[in-house]
Design an enzyme around this catalytic site. Sequence first.
Site, PDB file in Angstrom:
ATOM      1  CE1 TYR A  59      16.765  -3.168  49.003  1.00  0.00           C
ATOM      2  CE2 TYR A  59      19.453  -4.068  48.313  1.00  0.00           C
ATOM      3  CZ  TYR A  59      18.472  -2.605  48.238  1.00  0.00           C
ATOM      4  OH  TYR A  59      18.385  -1.323  47.841  1.00  0.00           O
ATOM      5  CG  ASP A  69      22.127  -0.910  48.190  1.00  0.00           C
ATOM      6  OD1 ASP A  69      21.589   0.059  49.114  1.00  0.00           O
ATOM      7  OD2 ASP A  69      20.717  -0.914  47.609  1.00  0.00           O
ATOM      8  CD  GLU A  79      17.245   2.778  51.655  1.00  0.00           C
ATOM      9  OE1 GLU A  79      17.250   3.512  50.257  1.00  0.00           O
ATOM     10  OE2 GLU A  79      18.756   2.712  51.744  1.00  0.00           O
TER      11      GLU A  79
END
Length: 721
Positions: free
Chosen positions: A310, A88, A8
């Site tokens: 995370y 997630d 990302e």
Amino acid sequence: MPKLLIVESPGKIKKLKSILGAGWEVKASIGHIRQLANDGEGSLGFDLADGQIHCRYIPRDDRAQQTIAGLKVAAKNASEVILASDPDREGEMIAWHLAQVLGLKQPKRVVYQEITEAAVRGAIAKPRPLNENLVAAGRCRDCLDKLVGYRGSPLVWRLNNGAKSVGRVQSATLHLVCQREQEIQAFTPQDYWSVFVDYCLDSGERFRAFFHGSLQVDPEEEAGDDAGPQEKVAESTRVLSREAAERLVETAQAHLHHVLSVEGKISAKKPPAPFTTSSLQQAAGSRLKFSPEKTMQVAQKLYEAGLITYMRTDSVQLSPEFCTAARQWLEARDPENVPDKVAKQCSAKQAQEAHEAIRPTDIFKASAELKQQLPDDEFRLYVLIWMRAIASQCKSAQIRKTRVVIQSGGVQWQAKGQVVEFAGYAKYWKDLSSDTELPLLRKDQPLMLENAGHEQKQTQPPPRYSEPKLVQLMERRGIGRPSTYAPTIATLKQRGYVQLLKDKLQPTEMGLQVDAFMSQALPELLEATFTAQMESVLDAIAEGKQEWQHYLLSWNQDYFEPALAKAIKDLPPQVWSTGQGRSLDKSRTKCPSCAQPLSKVPSKKIKKGYFLKCEQGCQSGDEKDLVLSWSDRAKQWQMPQARSEQQPKTTAYPCPVCQKPLEQYGYLKDGEQKQLLRCSDAKARGDRKHNDAVFYQSQGHWWSPKYGQLALLPNQIPNQD
């Protein structure tokens, strides 16, 4: 051909390349690359028809379109494509979108909780297919939020107060802030008195006790009872009048005092759980004064650097490997704090147990080295996370609590003490109050009164929420999820619905009007239980227990559409103009047409914070509602001037980004005509690089915050002869 890993954030690329080495290409999607289109009925980008939901997705912006094009080229030149977006539901959605635009027939998905060599290589060795249930939950959330936002927001536009939007999570959160403000406004302070006595022992030790209660005789048990009257301590110890406080002081001064009872016990306080997203935002807010938004930004950098796991998680579980490493650290440096068995921590019901809590990736990493490497904010947050993680693996704290009850005539006094016998986890996570040690006392011991007095106090209204406290409340009520806490509060501030006042959130007049209106229009959306139930359904979809399209279609048909229709039909006309009868503030300035006081309409777009409008329907030119804006130049309220009709003029100044000519452009601000220089290439101005390539007039010169002052052109330089 190299293998391609798509993540990302571009901030991870350098770290991942150092881990994977040659033979790998690492690219970033830069977050979401696609969103629902703004077409179709209500610009929703999806159709609710025939028992199905048909979604249409488009690139989020020009940058996303360029990213997609670049990723397609990289994927075409790769021997294998692996999707490694965040671990997630949001990350699963991003991976799904990537698979869609890249045409991956059997996409390979990997997840890791930390950017370390062992975690990354271990994940790549075991890729999995996309989790379609998580994707379904993400798609349902997107459609649900857009449905509420796009169909609900036009209702508040009718308030004409600058309100822009409502939202499924946003409106429920705003309601919490407004409810607290209403409690504060309705609060009536009450006077009370704190009554105390001070004692001095022969040893010179002193301590203070407070009024505990008056002894009362039960008249029913007094008659015919050989044991004598039965005495009971009054339940209430609050003294509500000065007269009562003075009587207690007189009683204390008139009678002898002796110890009635001494109670002491050792109690254990177990270690706190390691951080979740919510508890990290709360702790960083109270201890570092970070906003939730800043906390997540700093934590993101620590995660990308491979220093923490995370940071979007609601689980308090820790990996066995970390627990072993933490135990080894304690055995080597603090053996007295090694527990026989680590305290068990319980996650929230909806927590995703496959995730870990937020923790350092290496408990042995030297802090002195990190202090030199990291910016101050990152280092302080890292230390906070490290301390909380190691504390969670320590022994419980042992606290000796003492309670002494003293009698004087028919009055009892109480003193409490607390001493930390063994700090345990609190050596690392300091959350225990300071010691309040009482002298050693025994039952029936007489005491010498040194002083008796009282102090007048007043009950206080409930406090406004700080940002960390609001996050805590959102989590407790089930409003939103870890990834939404910080963005929701940031949105409320950006919309002008709430403001920070001495580090506390206060609803603005606009926020109160929107909440009051929504309380009548769509009251269920404001209820925490209603919003939490929707989150539970999304959890069920993520677990494969509910079909997302059926739920969304039913919710819209059975609740949302009828509720919208009812809101439009039933609300009285005055609500549409003033927000549930909350009239707008009146100005002393009168309408030039009807001479009635003009109303102040809040607006963030105007320097003064509001403009004036006539609510009698008076009109100005071009058949528009009559409004006045403040002119700093004229020092008066006046009708907005028409935008200059002159066309932009091309100048000889070059654009600092693309070297094309700058153009002189006229615009209206706060009722005044102003000028600026901008790139003459309209298409190029859409490029982010041009955002700062704008020059404003300042003291006869053109000036930019980034590029400074423009030099005069040769024909503008005065003749020095």
